[in-house]
Design a protein around this motif. Sequence first.
Motif, PDB file in Angstrom:
ATOM      1  N   LYS A   1     -13.590 -82.557  65.208  1.00 21.31           N
ATOM      2  CA  LYS A   1     -13.412 -82.948  66.609  1.00 21.31           C
ATOM      3  C   LYS A   1     -11.980 -83.436  66.849  1.00 21.31           C
ATOM      4  CE  LYS A   1     -17.845 -84.529  68.481  1.00 21.31           C
ATOM      5  NZ  LYS A   1     -18.147 -83.130  68.645  1.00 21.31           N
ATOM      6  N   THR A   2     -11.525 -84.308  65.937  1.00 21.94           N
ATOM      7  CA  THR A   2     -10.201 -84.904  66.114  1.00 21.94           C
ATOM      8  C   THR A   2      -9.229 -84.341  65.091  1.00 21.94           C
ATOM      9  OG1 THR A   2     -11.255 -86.956  66.819  1.00 21.94           O
ATOM     10  CG2 THR A   2      -8.934 -87.100  66.205  1.00 21.94           C
ATOM     11  N   VAL A   3      -8.079 -83.920  65.575  1.00 12.53           N
ATOM     12  CA  VAL A   3      -6.993 -83.532  64.672  1.00 12.53           C
ATOM     13  C   VAL A   3      -5.864 -84.551  64.848  1.00 12.53           C
ATOM     14  CG1 VAL A   3      -5.171 -81.823  64.261  1.00 12.53           C
ATOM     15  CG2 VAL A   3      -7.542 -81.077  64.528  1.00 12.53           C
ATOM     16  N   VAL A   4      -5.436 -85.130  63.736  1.00 12.15           N
ATOM     17  CA  VAL A   4      -4.360 -86.121  63.741  1.00 12.15           C
ATOM     18  C   VAL A   4      -3.036 -85.404  63.453  1.00 12.15           C
ATOM     19  CG1 VAL A   4      -3.488 -88.203  62.601  1.00 12.15           C
ATOM     20  CG2 VAL A   4      -5.967 -87.902  62.938  1.00 12.15           C
TER      21      VAL A   4
ATOM     22  N   ARG B   1      -9.800 -83.178  70.410  1.00  8.52           N
ATOM     23  CA  ARG B   1      -8.902 -84.330  70.596  1.00  8.52           C
ATOM     24  C   ARG B   1      -7.723 -84.230  69.635  1.00  8.52           C
ATOM     25  NH1 ARG B   1     -11.674 -89.673  70.948  1.00  8.52           N
ATOM     26  NH2 ARG B   1     -11.488 -89.636  68.688  1.00  8.52           N
ATOM     27  N   LEU B   2      -6.534 -84.490  70.151  1.00  5.91           N
ATOM     28  CA  LEU B   2      -5.338 -84.450  69.324  1.00  5.91           C
ATOM     29  C   LEU B   2      -4.756 -85.861  69.290  1.00  5.91           C
ATOM     30  CD1 LEU B   2      -3.825 -81.986  67.988  1.00  5.91           C
ATOM     31  CD2 LEU B   2      -2.199 -82.157  69.868  1.00  5.91           C
ATOM     32  N   ALA B   3      -4.845 -86.522  68.149  1.00  5.58           N
ATOM     33  CA  ALA B   3      -4.317 -87.882  68.018  1.00  5.58           C
ATOM     34  C   ALA B   3      -2.894 -87.776  67.483  1.00  5.58           C
ATOM     35  CB  ALA B   3      -5.195 -88.702  67.087  1.00  5.58           C
ATOM     36  N   ILE B   4      -1.938 -87.991  68.366  1.00  4.59           N
ATOM     37  CA  ILE B   4      -0.530 -87.800  68.000  1.00  4.59           C
ATOM     38  C   ILE B   4       0.068 -89.157  67.624  1.00  4.59           C
ATOM     39  CG2 ILE B   4       1.712 -86.942  68.780  1.00  4.59           C
ATOM     40  CD1 ILE B   4       0.218 -85.163  70.784  1.00  4.59           C
ATOM     41  N   VAL B   5       0.490 -89.251  66.378  1.00 10.02           N
ATOM     42  CA  VAL B   5       1.084 -90.499  65.899  1.00 10.02           C
ATOM     43  C   VAL B   5       2.586 -90.419  66.185  1.00 10.02           C
ATOM     44  CG1 VAL B   5       1.357 -92.064  63.942  1.00 10.02           C
ATOM     45  CG2 VAL B   5      -0.654 -90.554  64.065  1.00 10.02           C
ATOM     46  N   THR B   6       3.035 -91.248  67.127  1.00 10.10           N
ATOM     47  CA  THR B   6       4.446 -91.173  67.530  1.00 10.10           C
ATOM     48  C   THR B   6       5.143 -92.508  67.340  1.00 10.10           C
ATOM     49  OG1 THR B   6       3.859 -91.753  69.790  1.00 10.10           O
ATOM     50  CG2 THR B   6       4.174 -89.417  69.325  1.00 10.10           C
ATOM     51  N   ALA B   7       6.472 -92.435  67.311  1.00  9.19           N
ATOM     52  CA  ALA B   7       7.288 -93.646  67.255  1.00  9.19           C
ATOM     53  C   ALA B   7       7.522 -94.127  68.685  1.00  9.19           C
ATOM     54  CB  ALA B   7       8.614 -93.329  66.580  1.00  9.19           C
ATOM     55  N   PRO B   8       7.803 -95.424  68.863  1.00 10.79           N
ATOM     56  CA  PRO B   8       7.981 -95.961  70.219  1.00 10.79           C
ATOM     57  C   PRO B   8       9.046 -95.219  71.022  1.00 10.79           C
ATOM     58  CG  PRO B   8       7.935 -97.738  68.595  1.00 10.79           C
ATOM     59  CD  PRO B   8       7.913 -96.459  67.819  1.00 10.79           C
ATOM     60  N   ASN B   9      10.079 -94.697  70.355  1.00 13.52           N
ATOM     61  CA  ASN B   9      11.163 -94.014  71.103  1.00 13.52           C
ATOM     62  C   ASN B   9      10.931 -92.511  71.253  1.00 13.52           C
ATOM     63  OD1 ASN B   9      11.494 -93.354  68.448  1.00 13.52           O
ATOM     64  ND2 ASN B   9      13.713 -93.569  68.433  1.00 13.52           N
TER      65      ASN B   9
ATOM     66  N   GLU C   1       3.217 -77.957  70.596  1.00 15.83           N
ATOM     67  CA  GLU C   1       2.258 -77.171  71.380  1.00 15.83           C
ATOM     68  C   GLU C   1       1.610 -76.087  70.515  1.00 15.83           C
ATOM     69  OE1 GLU C   1       3.351 -76.138  75.424  1.00 15.83           O
ATOM     70  OE2 GLU C   1       2.044 -74.379  75.375  1.00 15.83           O
ATOM     71  N   LEU C   2       2.367 -75.540  69.566  1.00 12.41           N
ATOM     72  CA  LEU C   2       1.758 -74.566  68.640  1.00 12.41           C
ATOM     73  C   LEU C   2       0.644 -75.242  67.838  1.00 12.41           C
ATOM     74  CD1 LEU C   2       4.916 -72.726  67.230  1.00 12.41           C
ATOM     75  CD2 LEU C   2       3.350 -71.933  69.024  1.00 12.41           C
ATOM     76  N   ILE C   3       0.885 -76.497  67.460  1.00 14.18           N
ATOM     77  CA  ILE C   3      -0.122 -77.246  66.709  1.00 14.18           C
ATOM     78  C   ILE C   3      -1.345 -77.512  67.593  1.00 14.18           C
ATOM     79  CG2 ILE C   3      -0.604 -79.532  65.674  1.00 14.18           C
ATOM     80  CD1 ILE C   3       1.033 -77.800  63.794  1.00 14.18           C
ATOM     81  N   ALA C   4      -1.099 -77.899  68.849  1.00 10.18           N
ATOM     82  CA  ALA C   4      -2.213 -78.150  69.779  1.00 10.18           C
ATOM     83  C   ALA C   4      -3.026 -76.868  69.979  1.00 10.18           C
ATOM     84  CB  ALA C   4      -1.676 -78.664  71.122  1.00 10.18           C
ATOM     85  N   GLU C   5      -2.340 -75.740  70.068  1.00  9.74           N
ATOM     86  CA  GLU C   5      -3.041 -74.448  70.202  1.00  9.74           C
ATOM     87  C   GLU C   5      -3.903 -74.176  68.981  1.00  9.74           C
ATOM     88  OE1 GLU C   5      -0.320 -71.178  70.774  1.00  9.74           O
ATOM     89  OE2 GLU C   5       0.134 -71.865  72.795  1.00  9.74           O
ATOM     90  N   GLU C   6      -3.346 -74.441  67.812  1.00  8.34           N
ATOM     91  CA  GLU C   6      -4.095 -74.204  66.576  1.00  8.34           C
ATOM     92  C   GLU C   6      -5.327 -75.116  66.507  1.00  8.34           C
ATOM     93  OE1 GLU C   6      -1.741 -74.311  62.953  1.00  8.34           O
ATOM     94  OE2 GLU C   6      -3.512 -74.771  61.749  1.00  8.34           O
ATOM     95  N   ALA C   7      -5.135 -76.386  66.855  1.00  7.79           N
ATOM     96  CA  ALA C   7      -6.256 -77.338  66.812  1.00  7.79           C
ATOM     97  C   ALA C   7      -7.342 -76.912  67.803  1.00  7.79           C
ATOM     98  CB  ALA C   7      -5.761 -78.747  67.129  1.00  7.79           C
ATOM     99  N   ALA C   8      -6.933 -76.490  68.994  1.00 10.96           N
ATOM    100  CA  ALA C   8      -7.904 -76.048  69.996  1.00 10.96           C
ATOM    101  C   ALA C   8      -8.607 -74.771  69.531  1.00 10.96           C
ATOM    102  CB  ALA C   8      -7.208 -75.818  71.341  1.00 10.96           C
ATOM    103  N   ALA C   9      -7.846 -73.863  68.923  1.00  7.10           N
ATOM    104  CA  ALA C   9      -8.436 -72.597  68.467  1.00  7.10           C
ATOM    105  C   ALA C   9      -9.483 -72.826  67.385  1.00  7.10           C
ATOM    106  CB  ALA C   9      -7.341 -71.669  67.941  1.00  7.10           C
TER     107      ALA C   9
ATOM    108  N   ILE D   1      -4.198 -88.004  72.495  1.00  3.64           N
ATOM    109  CA  ILE D   1      -4.302 -89.465  72.412  1.00  3.64           C
ATOM    110  C   ILE D   1      -3.064 -89.958  71.654  1.00  3.64           C
ATOM    111  CG2 ILE D   1      -5.666 -91.403  71.499  1.00  3.64           C
ATOM    112  CD1 ILE D   1      -8.033 -89.360  71.336  1.00  3.64           C
ATOM    113  N   ALA D   2      -2.386 -90.950  72.211  1.00  3.98           N
ATOM    114  CA  ALA D   2      -1.187 -91.472  71.532  1.00  3.98           C
ATOM    115  C   ALA D   2      -1.565 -92.586  70.566  1.00  3.98           C
ATOM    116  CB  ALA D   2      -0.210 -92.008  72.566  1.00  3.98           C
ATOM    117  N   VAL D   3      -1.034 -92.516  69.386  1.00  2.00           N
ATOM    118  CA  VAL D   3      -1.196 -93.591  68.400  1.00  2.00           C
ATOM    119  C   VAL D   3       0.217 -93.997  68.005  1.00  2.00           C
ATOM    120  CG1 VAL D   3      -2.097 -94.210  66.130  1.00  2.00           C
ATOM    121  CG2 VAL D   3      -3.296 -92.500  67.521  1.00  2.00           C
TER     122      VAL D   3
END
Length: 307
Positions: free
Chosen positions: A13-16, A60-68, A47-55, A108-110
């Motif tokens: 369900k969730t791809v990190v 849900r795509l939990a994207i671990v990002t830095a504050p900047n 976006e290629l990763i989001a496409e792959e996860a959706a495919a 989802i932003a983490v």
Amino acid sequence: MVNDRDEASPWVKTVVVPAAGMGTRFLPATKTVPKELLPVVDTPGIELIAEEAAAVGADRLAIVTAPNKQEVMRHFEAFPDLVETLEARGKQSQSDKVKRAHSLLHPIAVEQEKPLGLGHAVGLAESVLTDEEEFFGVMLPDDIVLPNNAMEQMVAVRNKLGGSVLLAVEVPREQTFNYGVFDIEATEEDGVKKVVGMVEKPEPADAPSNLVATGRYVLDKKIFDALRRITPGKGGELQLTDAIELLIQEGEPVHVVVHEGTRHDLGNPGGYIPANVDFGLRSEVYGPALYTQLKKIIANYEAEKGL
Ligand code: G1P
């Protein structure tokens, strides 16, 4: 080969997506543009990763990002004004391109405040999983794998053999120092190996094999507990590899699916350029002209270098 999707079995369900890195190998471009937004032809790697996860069927795509690096999340917004302007001008295909990322799955932003390592980044995603999710996917945006349905087979292996399942590729032994390297045993399943050990970025002489981790993981929830128990490893960072090795030592099943297709490393210019050439050649719009151009460029280069 284990690759049938059994509708009754749990599915990912969730791809990190760990996307908090500084992109140092892409400076100066990454002074202001996050590495994950650099385009492959015209589409950012994220976006290629989001496409792959959706495919693969994740929602849900939990994207671990830095504050900047908030632009990475912004890419998944709706951009209604831009869509309206494009449509008013009859630019439907461009409008569709703008809408695509927003429509794929739920981002989802983490936030990862400090770059403490891949293991730390994955550990932060624990809070976004639901109680029903016994396992989840991880896709590293530096790694593009084609065809893009490798995780389907990995989830099928997880449902059959339990535990965690990683994707492996073979590399020349002298390159093993760049990767998490597997110590493996055969299984009865075609293309599937049992992992009996995993070591992060060993010297080639110490590498247990030349099968390495390539940015796709199906991880049992037990990884979070293991991630809490590891200490900083290679490079002083909390390594996902070390938590997986801990699970193996504790008898948890870990397998790899051996990837037979293509793999591109978008994490540095040396891999990013061929990825663009490969995707560019396959593009209906740019492919034919690019093919002609490339042949000319190569012929000129060969003449110049006497090759
Ligand atoms: C990470 C992992 C490594 C894996 C690699 C795949 O390393 O730590 O185990 O083999 O991704 O791309 P990184 O490339 O972030 O240094």
